[in-house]
Design a protein around this motif. Structure first.
Motif: not given
Length: 872
Positions: A616-644
């Protein structure tokens, strides 16, 4: 018709002991017209009499009560939606008058006070400061210092950082340990050694694991023909296999997950002797074991490397173990991973097949030869070091510059005491020591006092982070002279002065001038904000030239600090406190209800939240991204847990989310969802309170005394919403729950470990649960109970049907989210709470940020440029 202000919105205001002066117009007229019908001496709804609330704004408690009244009127909570609102002109007039009175009173109170109290370094700041001052990036000190307190949500506040004789004693020990490592005791560096070692070793723990069938020896991606898997040669004991050379024949070690997840094999053939930088390389791959046959794995596995310090009993030492990282283990294809890390004395490297589900193999008849399932193979670990780019090392040169090291010969020192040397206590194997110390070497000086004067004048400004007055240098020089006269060697006398400096208030405290900060104070405040450590040479140089307060220079430096690897310290420390990531391991999920939980999953949760905030800081994204976003930061373990689908490997990366995915933003990250639940159940109350306090900046009032907690039914007979419904109908509870519960209801769509759900898990009642994405080797005993209802209604009447709609409603309140984050950052950066009279400056930060697009990196810049940051 008169509209009534709700009792609930003024709850917590206590009646003063004496009668107040009458409220002046326009506030008095406003209260008379809209409040007194319910809150006067006769009615006193909720035992509240507004006619008795004093107008004494100089009284701290009364001032705080009127601030609460102001905030609830300004936020629109008062009057409630069901009541007719007063005319806008009356509302604005009353608010303006009260605001001006509060501002005047607060400014008067603070005009002769230093806003930020004198505070000491937190233990993490102390450790980082020592690491950066001496260029010893892994020296471990924080674990030996007393725990810090917390105030206003962070440990950087002076109110939370008291000091005692325990702190002082620990600072002395930390300084002593630092100097032990920093001072060179030999004319040449330790010989760099490179050793390739096996996870299996003679008499080691891994040998027992292999013998018990929880692992196998492999050669050329097949079972080792000289040591077939346990089950065929169970009649041979370990001693026989050692005589056969089974554990030293260069085989790879393949491990299955032990049913006890705490089991962590170690590379016991390396125990660090000399603290310093080491280059580690390891070769990993994964496979599918089928009763003695090695087959390709179903996907990329993951292994964890960690560091553990040993004591004499083989247990953990001065500081807790920590994870070096998680590393990919491709199917049947050895992948070499390399990293350079600091290792302290008596530290060893631990290994764990992190991606594998725990299984009970030893209890099975036939052991490994009866087992089918995945395994992780480690071919070898290579350790090279200690690595020194110069000798004497940088740490030594910080103390003694270029003075020579000479051998100590008593005849040449006229009765002086030789410098003390602590004997190295070696545990375990370790590397060979062909160049162990021969003789005694020490720093020598032909003119001790002149060199001491020069060295202190060079060291003290670095340590104290500002110019040092000549008389201060003379005080430390006097210490050296006294020790020399007492018979100490030059090195010992200087060490005594250095130890005093590292324990002095000038080092341990952040000393700032009252009023506007000078350049050196700004340099320290900036570096301890964004690096959690001392200012580097560039910041110090700019401060010495008086250039740091120039807006364009300050902006350039903020950018430089953000782009530095040290910025990760801020990311980890700030999110650890703001979002409570430090509490991620506060409870362990119930294994019957959540058998898929693992340490790897938990570490991935934390990695996601940290990586997301950094993005969020690197890409200078706005505060709306604190609660809603069209991307996530994932690895395989977490993506499997999320069903992605489609995410492979251990590393966090930016992943686009499907349009209907409920993930994205902190609200739905597994770390936040685990922190706000216990190990068994979820409740809308703690989750709703977390969202209000941490993301919305509207912390709810504490519950009334003796309010019973709502205990969810883990048997599955009723839902938490059904139990809360009775609680919410209590008039003393309803008002707060109307604000707390909606975000909590929305988050009921997620379980204790952040998994999305449509039905609750239960232990007793319910339907059989499908396996879904849970590893096939994990047994399932939980049931599926009642359906989850994630709908709700906000206090302003807006409704939502599920978590996605709630995310959209909250994300639309960007200014609210941005203002709260600005306040949290201000508290963290300045070490003080945001006072009422700071609000105009805070609003200016928010508005200037919004005018430039509302990005979070812009917010950091605007905060640093503001008087809120630059005035003590």
């Amino acid at each position: 018709m008169r509209s009534n202000l709700p009792l609930c919105l003024l709850a917590g205001i206590i009646l003063p002991a004496s009668l107040p002066a009458a409220a002046p117009a326009p506030l008095g007229a406003f209260l008379e017209s809209h409040c007194h019908e319910c809150h006067d001496a006769d009615v006193r709804k909720g035992d509240l009499d507004l006619t008795a609330l004093a107008m004494d704004f100089n009284h701290p408690e009364t001032f705080a009560r009127w601030v609460k009244v102001f905030d609830r009127v300004q936020s629109g909570e008062m009057p409630p939606a069901k009541k007719a609102r007063p005319p806008q002109q009356e509302m604005e007039g009353a608010q303006h008058w009260l605001r001006e009175q509060l501002l005047t009173a607060d400014r008067t109170r603070l005009q002769n006070l230093s806003r930020t109290g004198v505070r000491r370094l937190t233990r993490s700041e102390y450790e980082n400061t020592v690491r950066d001052l001496f260029d010893m990036p892994g020296i471990a000190l924080a674990g030996e210092l007393p725990a810090d307190g917390s105030a206003h949500g962070f440990d950087k506040n002076s109110d939370a950082l008291d000091i005692s004789h325990v702190n002082l004693a620990k600072y002395l020990e930390a300084a002593d340990h630092t100097l032990d490592l920093a001072i060179a005791t030999r004319p040449e560096p330790p010989t760099v050694q490179k050793r390739r070692i096996s996870l299996a070793n003679r008499g080691g723990f891994v040998a027992h694991i292999i013998m018990n069938g929880d692992g196998v020896l492999l050669k050329d991606k097949k079972p080792d023909p000289d040591f077939p898997p346990a089950g065929e040669q169970a009649h041979l004991d370990q001693g026989a296999h050692e005589r056969m050379g089974s554990f030293t024949n260069g085989s790879s070690v393949g491990l299955f997950r032990h049913e006890d997840e705490s089991v962590s094999p170690y590379f016991m053939e390396h125990v660090t002797i000399y603290p310093g930088l080491y280059r580690l390389r390891t070769s990993l791959w994964s496979f599918q074991w089928d009763k003695g046959v090695v087959l390709p794995a179903p996907g990329t596995g993951a292994a964890r490397l960690s560091v553990v310090q040993l004591t004499g009993d083989g247990r953990g030492g001065q500081h807790p173990s920590y994870v070096l990282g998680y590393y990919d283990a491709p199917s049947m294809d050895s992948q070499v991973h390399e990293l350079t890390t600091w290792l302290n004395h008596n530290e060893i490297i631990g290994f764990n097949p992190a991606s594998l589900a725990p299984v009970a193999i030893y209890s099975r008849k036939g052991r490994a030869m009866a087992f089918t399932g995945p395994g992780i193979a480690v071919d070898w670990l290579e350790v090279e070091g200690p690595i020194h780019s110069q000798w004497p090392p940088a740490a030594h040169q910080v103390l003694f510059d270029n003075l020579p090291l000479t051998e100590w010969l008593p005849a040449e020192h006229d009765g002086q005491r030789a410098p003390a040397r602590k004997k190295i206590r070696q545990i375990g194997a370790g590397m060979n020591r062909p160049d162990a110390d021969k003789g005694l070497w020490t720093v020598s000086s032909k003119n001790p006092l002149r060199d001491a004067d020069r060295l202190l004048a060079r060291f003290l400004p670095k340590a104290f982070r500002r110019p040092v007055e000549p008389e201060v240098c003379q005080e430390y020089l006097a210490r050296v002279e006294a020790r020399l006269q007492a018979g100490d060697s030059f090195e010992a006398a200087m060490r005594y002065a250095y130890q005093a400096a590292l324990c002095s208030p000038d080092f341990v405290y952040l000393l700032e001038p009252p009023g506007p900060l000078d350049d050196f104070a700004i340099a320290s405040r900036l570096s301890y904000f964004l690096w959690n450590s001392r200012p580097d040479e560039r910041l110090q140089e700019l401060a010495s030239k008086g250039q740091l307060r120039r807006p364009e220079v300050l902006r350039e430096e903020v950018e430089r600090l953000i782009q530095s690897p040290r910025f990760q310290r801020f990311v980890e420390d700030f999110t650890g406190q703001w979002l409570k990531l430090r509490s991620i391991a506060a409870n362990d999920p119930d294994k019957k209800l959540y058998p898929e939980f693992s340490t790897y999953l938990q570490d991935s949760m934390v990695g996601e939240t940290r990586s997301y905030f950094h993005e969020l800081i690197k890409s200078n994204l706005d505060a709306g991204h604190l609660v809603k976003s069209d991307f996530a930061m994932l690895n395989q373990k977490l993506a499997t847990h999320y069903g992605i689908p489609g995410v492979t490997g251990t590393q966090m990366r930016k992943v686009p989310l499907p349009a209907d995915c409920p993930r994205g933003g902190f609200l739905t990250q597994a770390a936040i969802l685990k922190i706000t639940a216990n190990g068994t159940t979820t409740s809308p109350v703690p989750r709703g309170a977390f969202v209000m306090a941490r993301l919305m900046g509207q912390p709810p009032d504490p519950p009334p005394p003796n309010t019973p907690a709502v205990e969810p039914d883990v048997r599955g007979a009723s839902t938490i919403r059904e139990q809360l419904d009775k609680h919410r109908h209590d008039s003393s509870c309803a008002s707060c729950h109307a604000r707390i519960d909606p975000p909590g209801f929305a988050l009921e769509a997620f379980d204790v470990i952040g998994g999305f759900r449509s039905r609750y898990r239960s232990i007793v009642e319910g339907d059989n649960a499908p396996r879904g994405g849970i590893d096939p080797l994990i047994g399932i005993s939980f049931k599926l109970g009642p359906a989850v209802d994630a709908s709700g209604q906000l206090p302003d009447g807006r409704k939502f049907q599920d978590i996605r709609e709630f995310q959209s409603l909250l994300a639309s309140q960007k200014e609210l989210l941005l203002r709260n984050l600005a306040q949290q950052l201000a508290i963290y950066a300045t070490g003080r709470d945001v006072a009422f009279s700071d609000r105009p400056a805070l609003e200016q930060i928010v508005q200037r940020t919004q005018n430039q697009g509302g990005g979070l990196r812009t917010l950091l810049h605007e905060l640093v440029q503001s008087p809120l940051f630059q005035i003590r």
